[in-house]
Design an enzyme around this catalytic site. Structure first.
Site, PDB file in Angstrom:
ATOM      1  N   CYS A  54      -3.233   0.608   7.282  1.00 40.32           N
ATOM      2  CA  CYS A  54      -3.587   0.212   8.051  1.00 40.32           C
ATOM      3  C   CYS A  54      -3.804   1.118   9.497  1.00 40.32           C
ATOM      4  CB  CYS A  54      -2.621  -0.855   8.649  1.00 40.32           C
ATOM      5  SG  CYS A  54      -0.943  -0.505   9.055  1.00 40.32           S
ATOM      6  N   ASN A  60       0.988  -1.012  -0.321  1.00 37.90           N
ATOM      7  CA  ASN A  60       0.347   0.415   0.034  1.00 37.90           C
ATOM      8  C   ASN A  60       0.926   1.518   0.132  1.00 37.90           C
ATOM      9  OD1 ASN A  60       0.494  -0.044   2.398  1.00 37.90           O
ATOM     10  ND2 ASN A  60      -1.259   0.090   3.126  1.00 37.90           N
ATOM     11  N   GLU A  75       4.257  -4.522  12.426  1.00 39.65           N
ATOM     12  CA  GLU A  75       3.476  -4.023  12.094  1.00 39.65           C
ATOM     13  C   GLU A  75       2.535  -3.999  11.830  1.00 39.65           C
ATOM     14  OE1 GLU A  75       1.283  -1.249  10.564  1.00 39.65           O
ATOM     15  OE2 GLU A  75       2.737  -0.717   9.503  1.00 39.65           O
ATOM     16  N   ALA A 108       5.930  -6.495  -1.985  1.00 39.90           N
ATOM     17  CA  ALA A 108       5.005  -7.063  -2.160  1.00 39.90           C
ATOM     18  C   ALA A 108       4.924  -8.068  -3.947  1.00 39.90           C
ATOM     19  CB  ALA A 108       4.311  -6.174  -1.947  1.00 39.90           C
ATOM     20  N   LYS A 112      11.932  -8.596   0.882  1.00 38.45           N
ATOM     21  CA  LYS A 112      10.648  -9.395   0.320  1.00 38.45           C
ATOM     22  C   LYS A 112       9.497  -8.674  -0.196  1.00 38.45           C
ATOM     23  CE  LYS A 112       7.490 -11.557   0.371  1.00 38.45           C
ATOM     24  NZ  LYS A 112       6.665 -10.719  -0.759  1.00 38.45           N
ATOM     25  N   GLU A 141     -11.657  -5.242   9.125  1.00 36.94           N
ATOM     26  CA  GLU A 141     -10.139  -3.818   8.798  1.00 36.94           C
ATOM     27  C   GLU A 141     -10.753  -4.049   7.080  1.00 36.94           C
ATOM     28  OE1 GLU A 141      -6.329  -4.382   8.745  1.00 36.94           O
ATOM     29  OE2 GLU A 141      -6.038  -2.193   8.474  1.00 36.94           O
TER      30      GLU A 141
HETATM   31  C1  SIN Z   1       0.506   1.374   6.250  1.00 36.54           C
HETATM   32  O1  SIN Z   1      -0.666   1.588   5.887  1.00 36.54           O
HETATM   33  O2  SIN Z   1       1.202   0.377   6.738  1.00 36.54           O
HETATM   34  C2  SIN Z   1       1.902   2.584   6.520  1.00 36.54           C
HETATM   35  C3  SIN Z   1       1.042   3.740   6.234  1.00 36.54           C
HETATM   36  C4  SIN Z   1       1.375   5.223   7.252  1.00 36.54           C
HETATM   37  O3  SIN Z   1       3.212   4.745   7.186  1.00 36.54           O
HETATM   38  O4  SIN Z   1       0.987   6.218   6.893  1.00 36.54           O
END
Ligand code: SIN
Length: 494
Positions: A303, A166, A269, A191, A189, A400
């Site tokens: 996220c 993303n 994360e 995506a 690695k 999510e």
């Molecule tokens: C993410 O969505 O994993 C990171 C988003 C961000 O760093 O702002």
């Protein structure tokens, strides 16, 4: 590695320079058996590039290189490691338009957002260029007085960095920056869906290292259509000492189990389900403006995206209507097209999932104020959507979403709002809008999230610790804390 089938939005010079191989020990080359996989433009569904598809043997070659380069890299003075990162920062920023165009091509986000991501991503290189000289230790007389205590920091060792699709540059630099600053060599690695931007940045790092005569195996890149082909052989190899992963909580759990076999240091994360609280005393204009950022950055595919809008009864209807009006005015389209404000989702499966959540919520009684449709026949688009009167147990609230959908749930008093905010196994980000300092303090102290935006729809910053509580992860990236993740502590009694 074949050249692209459709790269009409990329300059020929960029197309000619996007690395599509594996980077092992300073050389770009094919995967075992010449295997490749296709990278697609989510706005057009056209194939962009064929990329080398690493096998387990390729992954091990990359680890060999990282392991061989480790002694020389850890012995490279911290100042020089920092200077490498700073030079890469300068080179990436100088090529921001190219990098942004590539992000838009493989990930879909509008060019302006892609450019903002390049600067955000590059900032991790600059920040860790500045932190490379700050791996501080300690020297003191032991309390009993009989000896000295010397505490110093060592790089943890070769690290496997597994990044999501993303934020193709920022998620890579957020790991590469601190790893290299600390003196660790890496195998990345990237995506499967967005390996190109990482490759471009890795090439800048490779060439900077080569120009300075530094070890070539410091940064190795192994894209693969099957993540396990790379992760499984490396996680059981005793030369690997660190795993840093960004992705879903489900995959994170599996990787943690595998990392246990070598008792690896891990940074995780993982997923989020960020509440966006709007209290009755909030400035609604500011809340709507913040909601646009917190919800629609990268079309909601983040996220830290606001996942649930928890709004006080007194303002819930008005907030939902204003948000719907703001969503309606947005231009949805290919990210490379002028004026686009919301790009596509990453793949068809993602659109199906988001549509399924919206349909289930509306079958359960939620009202669709805007959106809930697929506005274009080509590309993976889903319209920015606002749902009001959503049941707090609806899947669109508990899962999510990873898409441009804002479910609004009303609450009665602060206790209820905070209880709803915390009613999730996740604890990554949270947002709150209020004009009361007391409420802001209460939210900061009671909401179970690693990052909290008060009257702000954006928390991300290279200099701040990014990470979650509960099942949103382990460790922090960014800030001073990010460097710690790649350092071990050694104590000497002297
Ligand atoms: C993410 O969505 O994993 C990171 C988003 C961000 O760093 O702002």
């Amino acid at each position: 590695m074949s050249r692209p089938a459709s790269t009409s939005n990329l300059s020929p010079a960029l197309v000619a320079h996007v690395p599509t191989g594996l980077l092992v020990d300073g050389h770009w080359g094919p995967a075992e058996g010449g295997r490749t996989f296709e990278v697609e433009d989510p706005a057009t569904e056209e194939s962009l590039f064929d990329v080398a598809d690493a096998s387990p043997a390729d992954a091990l070659r990359a680890l060999d290189a990282a392991h061989r380069a480790a002694p020389a890299w850890r012995a490279t003075p911290p100042r020089e490691r920092g200077e490498v990162l700073r030079a890469v920062y300068d080179r990436v920023v100088a090529r921001a338009d190219d990098v942004a165009a590539l992000i838009t091509a493989e990930c879909g986000k509008p060019l302006a957002e892609a450019r903002a991501e390049v600067l955000y991503g590059a900032d991790f290189l600059r920040w860790y260029a500045e932190q490379a000289v700050r791996a501080e230790g300690l020297a003191r007389t032991a309390p009993a007085g009989g000896n000295r205590q010397l505490v110093f920091r060592r790089p943890v060792g070769p690290a496997l960095l597994v990044t999501p699709w993303n934020f193709p540059i920022a998620m890579a630099t957020r790991k590469i920056g601190p790893a290299l600053a600390a003196g660790c060599t890496v195998v990345i690695k990237p995506a499967r869906l967005t390996p190109l931007t990482t490759a471009l940045v890795a090439e800048v790092i490779r060439s900077e290292l080569a120009d300075r005569g530094l070890p070539t195996g410091v940064v190795n890149v192994v894209p693969s259509s099957c993540a396990a082909d790379v992760t499984e052989p490396l996680l059981v190899d005793e030369r690997l000492r660190k795993l840093s992963f960004t992705g879903s909580t489900a995959v994170g759990r599996t990787l943690l189990e595998k990392a246990a076999s070598q008792v690896l240091r891990t940074s995780m994360e993982l997923g989020g389900n960020a509440p966006f609280l709007v209290f009755a005393d909030a400035d609604l204009d500011a809340a709507v403006e913040g909601a646009l950022v917190a919800k629609l950055r990268n079309a909601g595919q983040s996220c830290v995206a606001a996942n649930r809008f928890l709004v006080h009864d007194a303002v819930a209807r008005e907030f939902a209507q204003r948000l719907a009006a703001a969503f309606e005015g947005l231009r949805v389209g290919p990210g490379a097209q002028d004026g686009t404000q919301v790009g596509p989702l990453i793949e068809e499966k993602a659109v199906d999932k988001v549509a399924g959540l919206v349909d289930a919520a509306s079958d359960g009684g939620a009202q669709v104020l805007t959106g809930a449709d697929r506005p274009r026949t080509t590309g993976y688009f889903y319209a920015p959507t606002v749902l009001s009167g959503v049941d707090p147990d609806a899947r669109v609230v508990t899962e999510e979403i990873f898409g441009p959908v804002a479910p609004v749930v009303a609450f009665g008093d602060d206790d209820e709002g905070l209880a709803l905010a915390n009613a999730t196994e996740y604890g990554l980000a949270a947002y709150a809008y209020t004009s009361s300092l007391d409420r802001a303090v209460r939210v900061s102290e009671e909401v179970e999230a690693g990052m909290i935006g008060i009257n702000r729809g954006m928390v991300s910053d290279a200099s701040a610790p990014f990470g979650g509580l509960k099942q949103s992860g382990l460790g922090r990236e960014g800030g001073e804390a990010g460097l710690e993740e790649y350092l071990e502590t050694v104590y000497v009694a002297l």
